[in-house]
Write an enzyme that holds these catalytic residues in place. Structure first.
Site, PDB file in Angstrom:
ATOM      1  N   PRO A  43      -6.843  -4.894  -2.335  1.00 22.25           N
ATOM      2  CA  PRO A  43      -7.568  -3.625  -2.232  1.00 22.25           C
ATOM      3  C   PRO A  43      -8.489  -3.433  -3.439  1.00 22.25           C
ATOM      4  CG  PRO A  43      -5.289  -3.236  -2.871  1.00 22.25           C
ATOM      5  CD  PRO A  43      -5.393  -4.697  -2.578  1.00 22.25           C
ATOM      6  N   ASP A 101      -8.035  -5.059  -8.642  1.00 24.08           N
ATOM      7  CA  ASP A 101      -7.050  -5.010  -7.565  1.00 24.08           C
ATOM      8  C   ASP A 101      -6.175  -3.774  -7.777  1.00 24.08           C
ATOM      9  OD1 ASP A 101      -4.887  -5.342  -5.837  1.00 24.08           O
ATOM     10  OD2 ASP A 101      -4.792  -7.519  -6.127  1.00 24.08           O
ATOM     11  N   HIS A 102      -6.261  -2.822  -6.850  1.00 26.18           N
ATOM     12  CA  HIS A 102      -5.561  -1.546  -7.040  1.00 26.18           C
ATOM     13  C   HIS A 102      -4.043  -1.681  -6.911  1.00 26.18           C
ATOM     14  CE1 HIS A 102      -5.576   2.581  -7.900  1.00 26.18           C
ATOM     15  NE2 HIS A 102      -6.605   2.957  -7.162  1.00 26.18           N
ATOM     16  N   ARG A 103      -3.550  -2.809  -6.416  1.00 26.94           N
ATOM     17  CA  ARG A 103      -2.107  -3.033  -6.422  1.00 26.94           C
ATOM     18  C   ARG A 103      -1.603  -3.272  -7.836  1.00 26.94           C
ATOM     19  NH1 ARG A 103      -1.778  -8.168  -2.587  1.00 26.94           N
ATOM     20  NH2 ARG A 103      -3.365  -8.741  -4.133  1.00 26.94           N
TER      21      ARG A 103
END
Length: 409
Positions: A206, A382-384
């Site tokens: 994401p 990466d939003h994770r």
């Protein structure tokens, strides 16, 4: 009667599962010696020459140039005329030594010896003397190297010779001719790998992208001073090198930007080393070689490493190891005159920094309007792995250090 042997495409390492057959160096009926180069293949990592693991007569070529061959698929059949096939379908017991740009490349002396010991040299097709970069360019443009006159050392064909031949063979269309409405170009080698990688990254990680516009006048002044310094003679420090150094320093306080997502174990892996990827445009497509252990380098060392690595990438000398193992990447779209971009993450990395064009712009300094050197940075993450706050603080930290590069001290 001795049986015939079938040579299959060997495992080329680095997780590669196939390669494109670029050209054959032999033809049916030729006699080949052990370790004689028989074909040239292009993987997503490099251009590689394949030596023969057998000696004998070429009975059959089992793949056409321009096709994608899977690892383990048959390539060539070698033996005595009329020989029967061996029941074994596996590659030979001894591993083939690949000749190319990887760490397993065989020395030129071995290649010359193999060619010299062929039992029927009169049947062996002449192989034009061309630099590897010229061979790649000829393959991409569809130029027959046998038709090119070399102007390099000893008559070697250079990329410039290939381009000249390509221009000369493109005859202008007659006045009454209708130009084609479309052209189809097969996606192979590096471009296919790049397409697969960015698609996989875009739809698995994401992405979030943030931007900051920053006054880098002090940084451009510093770069000018470094270029005049004897220590940097012959290197010509660039904004990319300085931004890369700033990024490395900022990572010390923002380790989440140098991490990866382990899907199998559902873990975040934080690296305590930095292999800095440098996105590089080449004639083969986009390559991202990485400067290994960049966090240990001074600005001078980093400048030299980036220069050598990008030159190697453009010349086609990067090894598979150079093109893997990156932990964070920087891309410079400013060299194309672009303000900034929304870069896609390299697979397995949590962040990529985009450097835009540096240009004079109006800027407010101490309440007064002035003309300053300004650029816009873009950071995708990466939003994770990285929260908005973490990504924002990292980007602002980089901007602040570029505003006042003396903080590097």
């Amino acid at each position: 009667m001795h049986p015939a042997n079938e040579f299959r495409l060997p495992d080329l390492g680095e997780g590669l599962t196939d390669a494109e057959l670029v050209r054959w160096s032999v033809a049916v009926g030729d006699t080949v010696a052990l370790d004689q180069v028989i074909a040239e293949v292009e993987t997503a990592k490099a251009l590689v020459e394949l030596p023969s693991p057998f000696a004998g007569t070429v009975l059959a070529l089992l793949a056409e140039p321009g096709t994608i061959v899977e690892v383990g698929a048959p390539l060539i059949r070698i033996g005595e005329p009329g020989a029967a096939m061996t029941p074994a379908a596996e590659p030979p017991d001894h591993p083939a030594t690949l000749v190319g740009y990887g760490p397993t490349a065989a020395p030129p002396s071995r290649r010359r010896k193999a060619a010299a010991t062929a039992t029927t040299p009169d049947l062996e097709p002449a192989r034009p003397d061309a630099k590897p970069s010229a061979r790649r360019l000829a393959h991409e443009l569809g130029v027959d190297l046998n038709s090119v006159q070399g102007t390099g050392s000893g008559g070697a064909i250079t990329p410039e010779d290939v381009r000249a031949q390509d221009v000369s063979r493109e005859a202008p269309l007659p006045d009454d001719a209708t130009p084609p409405r479309e052209t189809r170009t097969p996606i192979r080698g590096v471009r296919r790998q790049t397409a697969d990688a960015v698609t996989r990254s875009a739809f698995t990680a994401p992405h979030v992208t943030e931007f900051v516009t920053v006054d880098v006048s002090a940084s451009t002044d510093l770069i000018a001073r470094l270029r005049a310094s004897p220590a940097f003679a012959g290197l010509e420090p660039t904004p990319l090198a300085l931004v890369a150094k700033v990024l490395l320093v900022a990572l010390r306080d923002h380790p989440s930007l140098n991490s990866s997502w382990d899907e199998a174990h559902q873990e975040i892996v934080t690296r305590h080393y930095v292999n800095l990827g440098i996105a590089t445009a080449t004639s083969r497509g986009l390559l991202v070689p990485s400067v290994k252990d960049a966090h240990l380098m001074s600005l001078l060392e980093l400048t030299r490493a980036i220069h050598e690595l990008t030159e190697a990438a453009r010349a086609g000398r990067c090894t598979p190891a150079d093109l893997s193992g990156g932990t964070i990447t920087i891309t410079n779209v400013g060299v194309f005159g672009v303000d900034t971009g929304t870069p896609i993450l390299s697979p397995g990395e949590s962040a990529i920094l985009c450097l835009g064009a540096i240009a004079p712009r109006p800027w407010v300094v101490d309440g007064e309007l002035a003309v300053r050197s300004v650029t816009t940075l873009g950071l995708s993450f990466d939003h994770r792995l990285v929260d908005g706050e973490q990504g924002s603080r990292f980007l602002v930290d980089i901007a602040a250090r570029l505003t006042d590069p003396l903080t590097l001290l």
